[in-house]
Write a protein that holds these residues in place. Structure first.
Motif, mmCIF file in Angstrom:
data_model
loop_
_atom_site.group_PDB
_atom_site.id
_atom_site.type_symbol
_atom_site.label_atom_id
_atom_site.label_comp_id
_atom_site.label_asym_id
_atom_site.label_seq_id
_atom_site.Cartn_x
_atom_site.Cartn_y
_atom_site.Cartn_z
ATOM 1 N N PRO A 222 13.032 51.630 22.801
ATOM 2 C CA PRO A 222 13.865 52.786 22.429
ATOM 3 C C PRO A 222 15.074 53.006 23.327
ATOM 4 C CG PRO A 222 11.802 53.500 23.453
ATOM 5 C CD PRO A 222 11.665 52.034 23.198
ATOM 6 N N HIS A 223 15.125 52.355 24.481
ATOM 7 C CA HIS A 223 16.258 52.545 25.382
ATOM 8 C C HIS A 223 17.432 51.617 25.059
ATOM 9 C CE1 HIS A 223 13.625 55.088 27.601
ATOM 10 N NE2 HIS A 223 12.861 54.102 28.046
ATOM 11 N N VAL A 224 17.201 50.606 24.235
ATOM 12 C CA VAL A 224 18.241 49.607 23.961
ATOM 13 C C VAL A 224 19.218 50.124 22.914
ATOM 14 C CG1 VAL A 224 18.705 47.294 23.060
ATOM 15 C CG2 VAL A 224 16.803 47.669 24.641
ATOM 16 N N ASP A 225 20.507 50.025 23.236
ATOM 17 C CA ASP A 225 21.561 50.450 22.323
ATOM 18 C C ASP A 225 22.294 49.278 21.676
ATOM 19 O OD1 ASP A 225 21.451 53.370 22.949
ATOM 20 O OD2 ASP A 225 22.038 52.652 24.941
ATOM 21 N N ILE A 226 22.415 48.161 22.419
ATOM 22 C CA ILE A 226 23.220 47.029 21.966
ATOM 23 C C ILE A 226 22.497 45.735 22.320
ATOM 24 C CG2 ILE A 226 25.436 45.815 22.242
ATOM 25 C CD1 ILE A 226 26.622 48.550 23.116
ATOM 26 N N LEU A 227 22.481 44.796 21.384
ATOM 27 C CA LEU A 227 21.988 43.449 21.661
ATOM 28 C C LEU A 227 23.185 42.591 22.062
ATOM 29 C CD1 LEU A 227 19.732 41.299 21.623
ATOM 30 C CD2 LEU A 227 20.281 40.913 19.199
ATOM 31 N N GLY A 228 23.217 42.162 23.339
ATOM 32 C CA GLY A 228 24.378 41.460 23.868
ATOM 33 C C GLY A 228 24.373 39.972 23.555
ATOM 34 N N HIS A 229 25.565 39.403 23.392
ATOM 35 C CA HIS A 229 25.831 37.969 23.134
ATOM 36 C C HIS A 229 24.567 37.218 22.706
ATOM 37 C CE1 HIS A 229 24.475 37.368 27.342
ATOM 38 N NE2 HIS A 229 25.493 38.100 27.767
ATOM 39 N N CYS A 230 24.169 37.442 21.461
ATOM 40 C CA CYS A 230 22.801 37.121 21.041
ATOM 41 C C CYS A 230 22.464 35.640 21.035
ATOM 42 C CB CYS A 230 22.510 37.738 19.680
ATOM 43 S SG CYS A 230 23.562 37.135 18.334
ATOM 44 N N THR A 231 23.425 34.737 20.837
ATOM 45 C CA THR A 231 23.072 33.315 20.809
ATOM 46 C C THR A 231 23.206 32.659 22.172
ATOM 47 O OG1 THR A 231 25.223 32.252 20.381
ATOM 48 C CG2 THR A 231 24.063 33.229 18.485
ATOM 49 N N GLY A 232 23.928 33.299 23.106
ATOM 50 C CA GLY A 232 24.127 32.725 24.427
ATOM 51 C C GLY A 232 25.036 31.518 24.464
ATOM 52 N N ARG A 233 25.727 31.245 23.368
ATOM 53 C CA ARG A 233 26.530 30.028 23.305
ATOM 54 C C ARG A 233 27.779 30.118 24.173
ATOM 55 N NH1 ARG A 233 30.042 29.639 17.682
ATOM 56 N NH2 ARG A 233 31.481 31.379 18.104
ATOM 57 N N LEU A 234 28.300 28.952 24.553
ATOM 58 C CA LEU A 234 29.612 28.821 25.167
ATOM 59 C C LEU A 234 30.388 27.802 24.355
ATOM 60 C CD1 LEU A 234 28.702 28.702 28.988
ATOM 61 C CD2 LEU A 234 29.567 30.659 27.681
ATOM 62 N N PRO A 241 24.915 25.155 23.608
ATOM 63 C CA PRO A 241 24.492 25.407 22.229
ATOM 64 C C PRO A 241 23.879 26.791 22.067
ATOM 65 C CG PRO A 241 22.931 23.969 23.327
ATOM 66 C CD PRO A 241 24.096 24.124 24.268
ATOM 67 N N GLU A 242 23.783 27.202 20.835
ATOM 68 C CA GLU A 242 23.187 28.501 20.524
ATOM 69 C C GLU A 242 21.680 28.472 20.765
ATOM 70 O OE1 GLU A 242 24.063 29.457 16.467
ATOM 71 O OE2 GLU A 242 26.130 28.701 16.642
ATOM 72 N N SER A 243 21.155 29.574 21.243
ATOM 73 C CA SER A 243 19.704 29.734 21.264
ATOM 74 C C SER A 243 19.196 29.779 19.827
ATOM 75 C CB SER A 243 19.319 31.022 21.981
ATOM 76 O OG SER A 243 19.671 30.971 23.341
ATOM 77 N N GLU A 244 17.973 29.330 19.621
ATOM 78 C CA GLU A 244 17.388 29.330 18.289
ATOM 79 C C GLU A 244 16.450 30.520 18.132
ATOM 80 O OE1 GLU A 244 15.577 25.610 17.405
ATOM 81 O OE2 GLU A 244 17.415 24.449 17.742
ATOM 82 N N PHE A 245 16.689 31.302 17.094
ATOM 83 C CA PHE A 245 15.824 32.437 16.775
ATOM 84 C C PHE A 245 15.987 32.757 15.298
ATOM 85 C CE2 PHE A 245 19.918 34.021 18.171
ATOM 86 C CZ PHE A 245 20.230 35.028 17.273
ATOM 87 N N ASP A 246 15.059 33.524 14.766
ATOM 88 C CA ASP A 246 15.131 33.934 13.365
ATOM 89 C C ASP A 246 16.143 35.066 13.260
ATOM 90 O OD1 ASP A 246 14.758 35.063 10.838
ATOM 91 O OD2 ASP A 246 12.598 34.703 10.827
ATOM 92 N N ALA A 247 17.372 34.705 12.945
ATOM 93 C CA ALA A 247 18.458 35.686 12.951
ATOM 94 C C ALA A 247 18.198 36.807 11.953
ATOM 95 C CB ALA A 247 19.785 34.991 12.652
ATOM 96 N N ARG A 248 17.674 36.464 10.796
ATOM 97 C CA ARG A 248 17.434 37.497 9.784
ATOM 98 C C ARG A 248 16.436 38.536 10.294
ATOM 99 N NH1 ARG A 248 19.055 37.943 4.830
ATOM 100 N NH2 ARG A 248 17.969 39.354 3.382
ATOM 101 N N ALA A 249 15.383 38.077 10.936
ATOM 102 C CA ALA A 249 14.377 39.010 11.454
ATOM 103 C C ALA A 249 14.952 39.866 12.573
ATOM 104 C CB ALA A 249 13.160 38.233 11.949
#
Length: 332
Positions: A222-234, A241-249
């Motif tokens: 409940p304290h989180v307001d923003i999900l930062g740079h979600c893939t971690g890519r450069l 490369p991008e981190s792998e996660f279920d983006a839709r979920a």
């Protein structure tokens, strides 16, 4: 021309252009040293050619000081000013609607400038507010803030807000999402902050299912307001490369929990990529167009994110930093 102002403006232009940190710091160190010197002494040294005898003043910065105290605009500054153009062609309408920046760093963690300088640069850009979001303790390479250091920072910010009013520095943190999805700071302290950006900085290549669960756990906090740079890519140099996660979920969870997805404007990140921005938008997410600035000049990187947002059909009504500080806080 004020030599301190000239040196700081040069540093800002260099930061905006992404020049090497060492080069920028030379001008900021020179500005700090010159600020300590009596103007008459500066003029005398400029006339005698002894400015380089001062610690931290090299040949280039000495010339800037000399040309300033002699009444003209330094040639170095004039040259840089002539190269300042909009970094991208689009995003102008969204940029004009932004009132602040939800993700910035100071020299309390891995930024290059004091909080006041960051705030003053934001004021010069027309911001009404910025969120100060230095790193959390486990990111030692970034000099992350312990709970005690963060509490001391809150006291300093309170004092600065009195001095800089009506401009407002919102208290905050970029908190590490740990391997189990928990957050790298005391829960009670997170509850006191105005803006909490949660980001993954470690084990970026962990398996997709585990990374998804890690991010879902953090987004549900409940304290989180923003999900930062979600893939971690450069996307520059050797890249990453991008981190792998279920983006839709993950994006569906952001929409459900009222967590904004960050559109990170750093030129080397531009995170998330457009396909994920469109997916997050389709799932009803809100967004925060942020600079992740580590220096004053980088606060002017917002156009990079604004252009990408507009390309993906994300309008001002979906971007939380188009809100006033009061509106932003009321929505938490």
């Amino acid at each position: 021309m004020d030599p301190v102002a000239a040196l700081k403006q040069i540093a800002l232009y260099l930061e905006r252009a992404g020049e090497a940190t060492q080069k920028v710091r030379a001008f900021r160190r020179a500005a700090a040293k010159v600020a300590e010197i009596d103007p008459d002494e500066l003029r005398a040294r400029a006339t005698a050619g002894t400015l380089t005898d001062l610690p931290g003043i090299g040949n280039t910065t000495a010339l800037v000081v000399a040309e300033s105290v002699m009444g003209g605009e330094p040639s170095y500054l004039t040259k840089l000013a002539g190269t300042q153009t909009a970094p991208v062609a689009g995003g102008g309408a969204l940029r004009a609607a932004l009132r602040g920046d939800c993700h910035t760093h100071s020299d309390w963690s891995d930024g290059g400038s004091p909080i006041r300088e960051m705030a003053e640069a934001a004021i010069a850009l027309g911001h009404e507010w910025i969120a100060l979001t230095d790193h959390s303790p486990r990111l030692r390479v970034a000099n992350g803030l312990s709970a005690d250091r963060l509490r001391r920072q809150l006291e300093l910010v309170a004092d600065l807000n009195v001095e800089l009013a009506p401009f407002l520095i919102l208290t905050g943190i970029e908190v590490d999402i740990l391997l189990d999805g928990s957050l790298d700071q005391e829960e009670e302290l997170l509850a006191e902050l105005d803006v909490v950006v949660a980001s993954v900085h470690s084990k970026l290549r962990m398996p997709k299912a585990e990374m998804t669960e890690r991010m879902l756990t953090a987004v549900a906090n409940p304290h989180v307001d923003i999900l930062g740079h979600c893939t971690g890519r450069l996307v520059v140099g050797k890249g990453r490369p991008e981190s792998e996660f279920d983006a839709r979920a993950v994006f569906a969870a952001c929409a459900a929990h009222g967590v904004a997805v960050e559109i990170n404007s750093r030129p080397e990140r531009l995170d998330p990529p457009r396909r994920l921005l469109r997916e997050a938008a389709d799932l009803g997410c809100h967004f925060a167009v942020n600079t992740d600035a580590h220096a004053p000049g980088q606060l002017d990187w917002l156009p990079y994110g604004c252009e990408r947002a507009e390309e993906c059909g994300i309008g001002p009504d979906r971007v939380i930093n188009t809100r006033t500080a009061a509106e932003l806080l009321a929505a938490r």
